[in-house]
Design a protein around this motif. Structure first.
Motif, PDB file in Angstrom:
ATOM      1  N   UNK A 227       0.843  -1.192   0.000  1.00 19.93           N
ATOM      2  CA  UNK A 227       0.000   0.000   0.000  1.00 19.93           C
ATOM      3  C   UNK A 227       0.880   1.245   0.000  1.00 19.93           C
ATOM      4  N   UNK A 228       0.394   2.241  -0.708  1.00 21.03           N
ATOM      5  CA  UNK A 228       1.092   3.513  -0.685  1.00 21.03           C
ATOM      6  C   UNK A 228       0.733   4.228   0.615  1.00 21.03           C
ATOM      7  N   UNK A 229       1.757   4.727   1.216  1.00 20.86           N
ATOM      8  CA  UNK A 229       1.483   5.501   2.428  1.00 20.86           C
ATOM      9  C   UNK A 229       1.168   6.926   1.995  1.00 20.86           C
ATOM     10  N   UNK A 230       0.116   7.458   2.518  1.00 22.12           N
ATOM     11  CA  UNK A 230      -0.234   8.820   2.100  1.00 22.12           C
ATOM     12  C   UNK A 230       0.799   9.818   2.627  1.00 22.12           C
ATOM     13  N   UNK A 231       1.087  10.811   1.814  1.00 25.52           N
ATOM     14  CA  UNK A 231       2.043  11.844   2.221  1.00 25.52           C
ATOM     15  C   UNK A 231       1.434  12.667   3.351  1.00 25.52           C
ATOM     16  N   UNK A 232       2.259  12.924   4.332  1.00 23.07           N
ATOM     17  CA  UNK A 232       1.785  13.732   5.454  1.00 23.07           C
ATOM     18  C   UNK A 232       1.795  15.195   5.032  1.00 23.07           C
ATOM     19  N   UNK A 233       0.782  15.832   5.439  1.00 21.75           N
ATOM     20  CA  UNK A 233       0.705  17.257   5.139  1.00 21.75           C
ATOM     21  C   UNK A 233       1.767  17.971   5.962  1.00 21.75           C
ATOM     22  N   UNK A 234       2.427  18.968   5.367  1.00 20.37           N
ATOM     23  CA  UNK A 234       3.462  19.672   6.131  1.00 20.37           C
ATOM     24  C   UNK A 234       2.846  20.338   7.356  1.00 20.37           C
ATOM     25  N   UNK A 235       3.584  20.221   8.438  1.00 20.45           N
ATOM     26  CA  UNK A 235       3.101  20.772   9.693  1.00 20.45           C
ATOM     27  C   UNK A 235       3.341  22.276   9.667  1.00 20.45           C
ATOM     28  N   UNK A 236       2.284  23.006   9.764  1.00 24.18           N
ATOM     29  CA  UNK A 236       2.385  24.456   9.787  1.00 24.18           C
ATOM     30  C   UNK A 236       2.324  24.876  11.240  1.00 24.18           C
ATOM     31  N   UNK A 237       3.401  25.495  11.668  1.00 22.53           N
ATOM     32  CA  UNK A 237       3.428  25.943  13.054  1.00 22.53           C
ATOM     33  C   UNK A 237       2.543  27.168  13.178  1.00 22.53           C
ATOM     34  N   UNK A 238       1.701  27.093  14.139  1.00 21.19           N
ATOM     35  CA  UNK A 238       0.826  28.210  14.387  1.00 21.19           C
ATOM     36  C   UNK A 238       1.646  29.275  15.124  1.00 21.19           C
ATOM     37  N   UNK A 239       1.603  30.475  14.586  1.00 25.31           N
ATOM     38  CA  UNK A 239       2.364  31.549  15.196  1.00 25.31           C
ATOM     39  C   UNK A 239       1.796  31.859  16.565  1.00 25.31           C
ATOM     40  N   UNK A 240       2.665  31.892  17.528  1.00 25.08           N
ATOM     41  CA  UNK A 240       2.240  32.125  18.893  1.00 25.08           C
ATOM     42  C   UNK A 240       1.798  33.574  19.051  1.00 25.08           C
ATOM     43  N   UNK A 241       0.686  33.753  19.634  1.00 27.05           N
ATOM     44  CA  UNK A 241       0.193  35.093  19.843  1.00 27.05           C
ATOM     45  C   UNK A 241       0.971  35.734  20.982  1.00 27.05           C
ATOM     46  N   UNK A 242       1.301  36.953  20.762  1.00 25.32           N
ATOM     47  CA  UNK A 242       2.028  37.674  21.789  1.00 25.32           C
ATOM     48  C   UNK A 242       1.007  38.352  22.696  1.00 25.32           C
ATOM     49  N   UNK A 243       0.931  37.870  23.914  1.00 23.85           N
ATOM     50  CA  UNK A 243      -0.079  38.385  24.837  1.00 23.85           C
ATOM     51  C   UNK A 243       0.154  39.844  25.194  1.00 23.85           C
ATOM     52  N   UNK A 244       1.434  40.247  25.274  1.00 21.02           N
ATOM     53  CA  UNK A 244       1.745  41.624  25.601  1.00 21.02           C
ATOM     54  C   UNK A 244       1.237  42.563  24.509  1.00 21.02           C
ATOM     55  N   UNK A 245       1.491  42.179  23.249  1.00 21.39           N
ATOM     56  CA  UNK A 245       1.031  43.020  22.145  1.00 21.39           C
ATOM     57  C   UNK A 245      -0.495  43.090  22.104  1.00 21.39           C
ATOM     58  N   UNK A 246      -1.143  41.962  22.356  1.00 23.64           N
ATOM     59  CA  UNK A 246      -2.611  41.977  22.379  1.00 23.64           C
ATOM     60  C   UNK A 246      -3.118  42.866  23.510  1.00 23.64           C
ATOM     61  N   UNK A 247      -2.479  42.780  24.669  1.00 21.19           N
ATOM     62  CA  UNK A 247      -2.884  43.609  25.801  1.00 21.19           C
ATOM     63  C   UNK A 247      -2.704  45.088  25.485  1.00 21.19           C
ATOM     64  N   UNK A 248      -1.529  45.429  24.915  1.00 24.57           N
ATOM     65  CA  UNK A 248      -1.283  46.828  24.559  1.00 24.57           C
ATOM     66  C   UNK A 248      -2.268  47.308  23.503  1.00 24.57           C
ATOM     67  N   UNK A 249      -2.580  46.435  22.558  1.00 24.81           N
ATOM     68  CA  UNK A 249      -3.534  46.791  21.508  1.00 24.81           C
ATOM     69  C   UNK A 249      -4.914  47.048  22.109  1.00 24.81           C
ATOM     70  N   UNK A 250      -5.284  46.256  23.087  1.00 22.10           N
ATOM     71  CA  UNK A 250      -6.597  46.442  23.704  1.00 22.10           C
ATOM     72  C   UNK A 250      -6.633  47.694  24.584  1.00 22.10           C
ATOM     73  N   UNK A 251      -5.538  47.954  25.336  1.00 22.14           N
ATOM     74  CA  UNK A 251      -5.564  49.097  26.256  1.00 22.14           C
ATOM     75  C   UNK A 251      -5.310  50.420  25.538  1.00 22.14           C
ATOM     76  N   UNK A 252      -4.325  50.447  24.671  1.00 21.63           N
ATOM     77  CA  UNK A 252      -3.986  51.697  23.994  1.00 21.63           C
ATOM     78  C   UNK A 252      -4.844  51.887  22.746  1.00 21.63           C
ATOM     79  N   UNK A 253      -5.148  50.813  22.081  1.00 25.92           N
ATOM     80  CA  UNK A 253      -5.958  50.886  20.873  1.00 25.92           C
ATOM     81  C   UNK A 253      -5.146  51.266  19.657  1.00 25.92           C
ATOM     82  N   UNK A 254      -4.119  50.460  19.365  1.00 26.62           N
ATOM     83  CA  UNK A 254      -3.300  50.735  18.191  1.00 26.62           C
ATOM     84  C   UNK A 254      -4.101  50.670  16.900  1.00 26.62           C
TER      85      UNK A 254
END
Length: 134
Positions: free
Chosen positions: A6-33
């Protein structure tokens, strides 16, 4: 002959999910960039970390320049003080050497009431022939 496998199916390339930067999100919410730069312009929010790093380096650079200028001013001030002390030392040394001369000493001795002998000291000359004989 080769066996069928049997042919083994090719694995889809693992796409790393970019980690959200909590500090930037916090600053964006408080300052409103998003409100400052517009919701369709995410550039300042994406590069806020680099902007803060460069700002920190600039502040550090300015601090080092101020420190270097302060040190240069201190060195110049101390150099002026040393030159002053050197001139004072030279003056005092010249006065001391002058006060050790016979004419200066005789002025001070006469002020106390003592007199200098009138006859100068005698020079004793030893002939070389007399010095070698016992």
């Amino acid at each position: 002959m080769a066996q069928n496998t049997y042919k083994t199916p090719l694995k889809a390339p693992v796409v790393k999910k970019k980690r959200e930067n909590r500090l930037l999100n916090y600053l964006n919410q408080t300052i409103g960039f998003e409100r400052l730069f517009g919701e369709d312009n995410p550039w300042p929010i994406k590069h806020l970390g680099r902007i803060l790093w460069v700002s920190f380096l600039l502040i550090l650079y300015i601090g080092f320049n101020h420190n270097a200028e302060r040190l240069i001013r201190n060195i110049q001030r101390v150099k002026a003080i040393v030159d002053e002390k050197r001139a004072e030392y030279t003056t005092l040394q010249a006065d001391f050497k002058k006060s050790g001369k016979q004419s200066e000493i005789s002025k001070h001795v006469i002020a106390t009431g003592l007199e200098e002998p009138v006859t100068p000291p005698l020079k004793i000359v030893v002939k070389s022939e007399e010095a070698t004989q016992p």
